[in-house]
Design a protein around this motif. Structure first.
Motif, PDB file in Angstrom:
ATOM      1  N   HIS A 263     -19.085  -4.859  14.561  1.00 28.45           N
ATOM      2  CA  HIS A 263     -20.393  -4.359  14.992  1.00 28.45           C
ATOM      3  C   HIS A 263     -20.783  -3.246  14.025  1.00 28.45           C
ATOM      4  O   HIS A 263     -19.920  -2.521  13.544  1.00 28.45           O
ATOM      5  CB  HIS A 263     -20.316  -3.774  16.418  1.00 28.45           C
ATOM      6  CG  HIS A 263     -21.510  -2.934  16.766  1.00 28.45           C
ATOM      7  ND1 HIS A 263     -22.676  -3.486  17.243  1.00 28.45           N
ATOM      8  CD2 HIS A 263     -21.740  -1.603  16.657  1.00 28.45           C
ATOM      9  CE1 HIS A 263     -23.572  -2.509  17.422  1.00 28.45           C
ATOM     10  NE2 HIS A 263     -23.021  -1.362  17.075  1.00 28.45           N
ATOM     11  N   GLY A 264     -22.069  -3.099  13.751  1.00 32.19           N
ATOM     12  CA  GLY A 264     -22.549  -1.974  12.947  1.00 32.19           C
ATOM     13  C   GLY A 264     -23.880  -1.501  13.474  1.00 32.19           C
ATOM     14  O   GLY A 264     -24.698  -2.317  13.910  1.00 32.19           O
TER      15      GLY A 264
ATOM     16  N   SER B 104     -19.100   1.772  12.790  1.00 34.68           N
ATOM     17  CA  SER B 104     -18.578   0.407  12.658  1.00 34.68           C
ATOM     18  C   SER B 104     -17.504   0.195  13.713  1.00 34.68           C
ATOM     19  O   SER B 104     -16.721   1.106  14.000  1.00 34.68           O
ATOM     20  CB  SER B 104     -17.977   0.236  11.262  1.00 34.68           C
ATOM     21  OG  SER B 104     -17.271  -0.996  11.176  1.00 34.68           O
ATOM     22  N   ILE B 105     -17.503  -1.006  14.274  1.00 35.18           N
ATOM     23  CA  ILE B 105     -16.440  -1.392  15.217  1.00 35.18           C
ATOM     24  C   ILE B 105     -15.789  -2.679  14.712  1.00 35.18           C
ATOM     25  O   ILE B 105     -16.490  -3.651  14.390  1.00 35.18           O
ATOM     26  CB  ILE B 105     -16.982  -1.665  16.636  1.00 35.18           C
ATOM     27  CG1 ILE B 105     -17.722  -0.444  17.185  1.00 35.18           C
ATOM     28  CG2 ILE B 105     -15.840  -2.066  17.582  1.00 35.18           C
ATOM     29  CD1 ILE B 105     -18.343  -0.677  18.582  1.00 35.18           C
ATOM     30  N   ILE B 106     -14.466  -2.665  14.645  1.00 38.89           N
ATOM     31  CA  ILE B 106     -13.724  -3.916  14.431  1.00 38.89           C
ATOM     32  C   ILE B 106     -13.403  -4.426  15.831  1.00 38.89           C
ATOM     33  O   ILE B 106     -12.740  -3.752  16.626  1.00 38.89           O
ATOM     34  CB  ILE B 106     -12.452  -3.700  13.590  1.00 38.89           C
ATOM     35  CG1 ILE B 106     -12.812  -3.069  12.230  1.00 38.89           C
ATOM     36  CG2 ILE B 106     -11.727  -5.040  13.382  1.00 38.89           C
ATOM     37  CD1 ILE B 106     -11.603  -2.784  11.326  1.00 38.89           C
ATOM     38  N   LYS B 107     -13.945  -5.596  16.161  1.00 37.85           N
ATOM     39  CA  LYS B 107     -13.904  -6.118  17.535  1.00 37.85           C
ATOM     40  C   LYS B 107     -12.546  -6.760  17.864  1.00 37.85           C
ATOM     41  O   LYS B 107     -11.751  -7.052  16.965  1.00 37.85           O
ATOM     42  CB  LYS B 107     -15.039  -7.133  17.726  1.00 37.85           C
ATOM     43  CG  LYS B 107     -16.444  -6.513  17.607  1.00 37.85           C
ATOM     44  CD  LYS B 107     -17.506  -7.536  17.985  1.00 37.85           C
ATOM     45  CE  LYS B 107     -18.908  -6.950  17.847  1.00 37.85           C
ATOM     46  NZ  LYS B 107     -19.936  -7.909  18.297  1.00 37.85           N
ATOM     47  N   PRO B 108     -12.302  -7.022  19.159  1.00 36.39           N
ATOM     48  CA  PRO B 108     -10.982  -7.526  19.575  1.00 36.39           C
ATOM     49  C   PRO B 108     -10.496  -8.765  18.812  1.00 36.39           C
ATOM     50  O   PRO B 108      -9.303  -8.871  18.520  1.00 36.39           O
ATOM     51  CB  PRO B 108     -11.179  -7.842  21.068  1.00 36.39           C
ATOM     52  CG  PRO B 108     -12.239  -6.890  21.502  1.00 36.39           C
ATOM     53  CD  PRO B 108     -13.168  -6.772  20.331  1.00 36.39           C
TER      54      PRO B 108
ATOM     55  N   THR C  18     -11.440   7.250  11.938  1.00 35.69           N
ATOM     56  CA  THR C  18     -11.062   5.929  12.450  1.00 35.69           C
ATOM     57  C   THR C  18     -10.101   6.111  13.610  1.00 35.69           C
ATOM     58  O   THR C  18      -9.253   7.010  13.589  1.00 35.69           O
ATOM     59  CB  THR C  18     -10.431   5.053  11.332  1.00 35.69           C
ATOM     60  OG1 THR C  18     -10.046   3.786  11.888  1.00 35.69           O
ATOM     61  CG2 THR C  18      -9.224   5.711  10.699  1.00 35.69           C
ATOM     62  N   LYS C  19     -10.278   5.317  14.652  1.00 36.28           N
ATOM     63  CA  LYS C  19      -9.313   5.335  15.756  1.00 36.28           C
ATOM     64  C   LYS C  19      -9.305   3.982  16.454  1.00 36.28           C
ATOM     65  O   LYS C  19     -10.326   3.292  16.532  1.00 36.28           O
ATOM     66  CB  LYS C  19      -9.586   6.472  16.748  1.00 36.28           C
ATOM     67  CG  LYS C  19     -10.918   6.420  17.448  1.00 36.28           C
ATOM     68  CD  LYS C  19     -11.087   7.642  18.370  1.00 36.28           C
ATOM     69  CE  LYS C  19     -12.451   7.615  19.035  1.00 36.28           C
ATOM     70  NZ  LYS C  19     -12.730   8.815  19.839  1.00 36.28           N
TER      71      LYS C  19
END
Ligand code: CMP
Length: 138
Positions: free
Chosen positions: A118-119, A9-13, A38-39
């Protein structure tokens, strides 16, 4: 039968910028997706181009890569039962205006580009995407 999976998973800008990291993480954990890693990172446009290589023939590819590298993002390994499909349900449709009620993109997405998260779309791609960001399990 249990089907324990991991997904990326991405947490976007756009969501990082609006301080939505904790709210979004809470949605995952309250839906039984554990955050194993997580980073917060800021990638280059070249790295974004490598990550989104599957989209290289698409008309939106250049903007997409520019966007993902435009500010800090949070990358996570999520783990749980049927994690790939579950994460996609929790995210909602790619375009926030089509997303179902209470999905992350419906709640927080701004546009098809600034859609907050995003996933991975399959177990196979999840493995590749996890490996892309977390090479030695880091
Ligand atoms: P994501 O799940 O990160 O995968 C690729 C991204 O491309 C997608 O979310 C959208 O943010 C972005 N994108 C921009 N335009 C389009 C489009 N027309 N169709 C699909 N994805 C798009």
């Amino acid at each position: 039968m249990s089907n324990l999976e991991q997904t990326l998973s991405i947490i976007k800008p756009d969501a990082v910028e609006r301080n939505l990291i904790n709210e979004i993480k809470k949605i995952f954990t309250s839906n039984k997706l554990a955050i194993k890693e997580t980073k917060k990172i800021h990638i280059t446009k070249d790295e974004a181009a490598e990550f989104y290589k599957v989209h290289q023939s698409k008309p939106f590819y250049n903007d997409l890569c520019g966007y993902l590298s435009s500010g800090p993002i949070v990358v996570m390994i999520l783990e749980g039962e049927d994690a790939v499909i579950k994460n996609r349900k929790i995210m909602g449709s790619t375009d926030p205006k089509d997303a179902e009620e209470n999905t992350i993109r419906k709640l927080y997405g701004i546009s098809i580009d600034k859609n907050s998260v995003h996933g991975s779309d399959s177990v196979e791609n999840a493995k590749k995407e996890i490996n892309f960001f977390f090479k030695n399990g880091q």
